[in-house]
Design a protein around this motif. Structure first.
Motif, short mmCIF file in Angstrom:
data_model
loop_
_atom_site.label_atom_id
_atom_site.label_comp_id
_atom_site.label_asym_id
_atom_site.label_seq_id
_atom_site.Cartn_x
_atom_site.Cartn_y
_atom_site.Cartn_z
N UNK A 42 0.87 -1.11 -0.33
CA UNK A 42 -0.23 -0.23 -0.16
C UNK A 42 0.76 0.57 -0.01
N UNK A 43 1.62 1.19 0.80
CA UNK A 43 2.76 2.70 0.41
C UNK A 43 3.29 2.73 -0.82
N UNK A 44 3.91 1.66 -1.59
CA UNK A 44 4.41 1.66 -2.91
C UNK A 44 2.83 2.74 -3.65
N UNK A 45 2.24 2.05 -3.91
CA UNK A 45 0.72 2.49 -4.13
C UNK A 45 0.29 3.93 -4.19
N UNK A 46 0.44 4.21 -2.84
CA UNK A 46 0.55 5.42 -2.10
C UNK A 46 1.53 6.33 -3.00
N UNK A 47 2.92 6.04 -2.87
CA UNK A 47 3.98 7.18 -3.89
C UNK A 47 2.97 7.25 -5.15
N UNK A 48 2.92 5.93 -5.64
CA UNK A 48 2.79 6.36 -7.07
C UNK A 48 1.47 6.82 -7.43
N UNK A 49 0.39 6.59 -6.72
CA UNK A 49 -0.40 7.55 -7.00
C UNK A 49 -0.11 9.17 -6.44
N UNK A 50 0.55 9.29 -5.68
CA UNK A 50 1.25 10.79 -6.13
C UNK A 50 2.17 10.80 -7.36
N UNK A 51 3.07 10.51 -7.53
CA UNK A 51 4.20 10.39 -8.93
C UNK A 51 3.33 10.81 -9.82
N UNK A 52 2.08 9.08 -9.78
CA UNK A 52 1.22 10.08 -11.01
C UNK A 52 0.80 11.46 -11.07
N UNK A 53 -0.06 11.92 -10.34
CA UNK A 53 -0.68 13.13 -9.87
C UNK A 53 0.81 14.22 -10.65
N UNK A 54 1.24 13.86 -9.40
CA UNK A 54 2.42 15.11 -10.24
C UNK A 54 2.30 14.75 -11.91
N UNK A 55 2.88 13.95 -12.47
CA UNK A 55 2.94 13.97 -13.09
C UNK A 55 1.67 14.61 -14.58
N UNK A 56 1.46 13.73 -13.88
CA UNK A 56 -0.78 14.95 -14.77
C UNK A 56 -0.41 16.02 -14.90
N UNK A 57 0.36 16.79 -13.56
CA UNK A 57 0.18 17.61 -12.97
C UNK A 57 0.72 18.82 -14.48
N UNK A 58 2.16 17.87 -14.27
CA UNK A 58 3.41 18.26 -15.58
C UNK A 58 2.69 18.17 -15.81
N UNK A 64 -3.55 20.59 -9.05
CA UNK A 64 -3.96 20.30 -8.96
C UNK A 64 -3.63 19.67 -6.97
N UNK A 65 -4.62 18.70 -6.08
CA UNK A 65 -4.36 19.00 -4.91
C UNK A 65 -5.46 17.00 -4.50
N UNK A 66 -5.03 16.08 -3.56
CA UNK A 66 -4.58 15.01 -3.20
C UNK A 66 -5.42 15.32 -2.24
N UNK A 67 -6.64 15.14 -2.27
CA UNK A 67 -7.32 15.09 -0.41
C UNK A 67 -7.72 13.51 -0.43
N UNK A 116 4.77 19.99 -11.29
CA UNK A 116 4.73 19.08 -10.35
C UNK A 116 5.33 19.28 -8.85
N UNK A 117 5.37 20.05 -8.90
CA UNK A 117 5.85 20.06 -6.93
C UNK A 117 4.95 20.09 -6.01
N UNK A 118 5.33 19.57 -4.68
CA UNK A 118 3.76 19.63 -3.94
C UNK A 118 5.00 21.03 -3.26
N UNK A 137 8.27 10.68 3.13
CA UNK A 137 8.92 12.27 3.48
C UNK A 137 7.91 12.72 2.52
N UNK A 138 7.87 13.99 2.48
CA UNK A 138 8.14 14.82 1.36
C UNK A 138 8.68 15.52 1.54
N UNK A 139 9.62 16.15 0.17
CA UNK A 139 10.41 17.12 -0.08
C UNK A 139 9.90 17.69 -1.50
N UNK A 140 9.62 18.64 -0.93
CA UNK A 140 9.33 20.28 -2.17
C UNK A 140 10.60 20.16 -2.51
N UNK A 141 11.50 20.35 -2.15
CA UNK A 141 12.72 20.99 -2.55
C UNK A 141 13.50 20.47 -3.82
N UNK A 142 13.06 18.79 -3.52
CA UNK A 142 13.78 17.99 -4.37
C UNK A 142 12.61 16.82 -5.09
#
Length: 149
Positions: A42-58, A64-67, A116-118, A137-142
């Motif tokens: 599930x942790x891997x699914x969350x990471x993929x979900x966030x990354x797919x959301x970021x790629x969509x925005x790019x 966009x937002x994740x709620x 694609x920056x959180x 962890x979420x690091x907006x700078x990197x």
């Protein structure tokens, strides 16, 4: 002289009809579609979900937002762009708690800009029903998401 029996076409038609009926009958085999997944999966699914959301925005040059949505029956993460709801990740029944950055468990959002920056840094805590914990962890700078434990 007339031959007794059925032609091959007749036999194939009967077999095809039987197969159609069998496909409609639910199998009595004990196959469970479990709503349980391991914490690592599930942790891997969350990471993929966030990354797919970021790629969509790019790719769409939009933000966009994740709620985290908590209904009475189910909980899920929902990604919405400025114009439409795009993706949903259902939270399995064995995940007891998920918290996103800067929240108390209510009206939770992660904002993503068109690059694609959180926005902001923080942690996503995921706890299963055995009280095992994963922290992302979420690091907006990197622009990164990383596992902290």
């Amino acid at each position: 002289m007339k031959k007794k029996g059925f032609t091959l076409v007749e036999l194939m038609a009967v077999v095809a009809i039987l197969l159609i009926f069998l496909a409609m009958i639910p199998l009595g085999i004990n196959i469970k579609k479990s709503n349980r997944v391991s914490l690592e999966e599930f942790t891997g699914e969350v990471v993929r979900f966030i990354n797919e959301s970021r790629y969509y925005c790019i790719n769409k040059n939009t933000s966009g937002k994740i709620a985290l949505v908590k209904d009475s029956n189910e909980h899920f993460l929902k990604f919405s762009s400025n114009t439409e709801e795009r993706m949903i990740l259902y939270i399995p029944s064995n995940i007891k708690t998920i918290t996103l950055p800067n929240t108390n468990g209510y009206d939770i959002r992660i904002s993503i800009n068109s690059d694609g920056v959180i926005s902001g840094s923080g942690e996503i805590n995921i706890i299963n029903d055995e009280d095992k914990r994963k922290i992302l962890g979420i690091n907006s700078y990197s622009r990164g998401i990383y596992e902290k434990n």
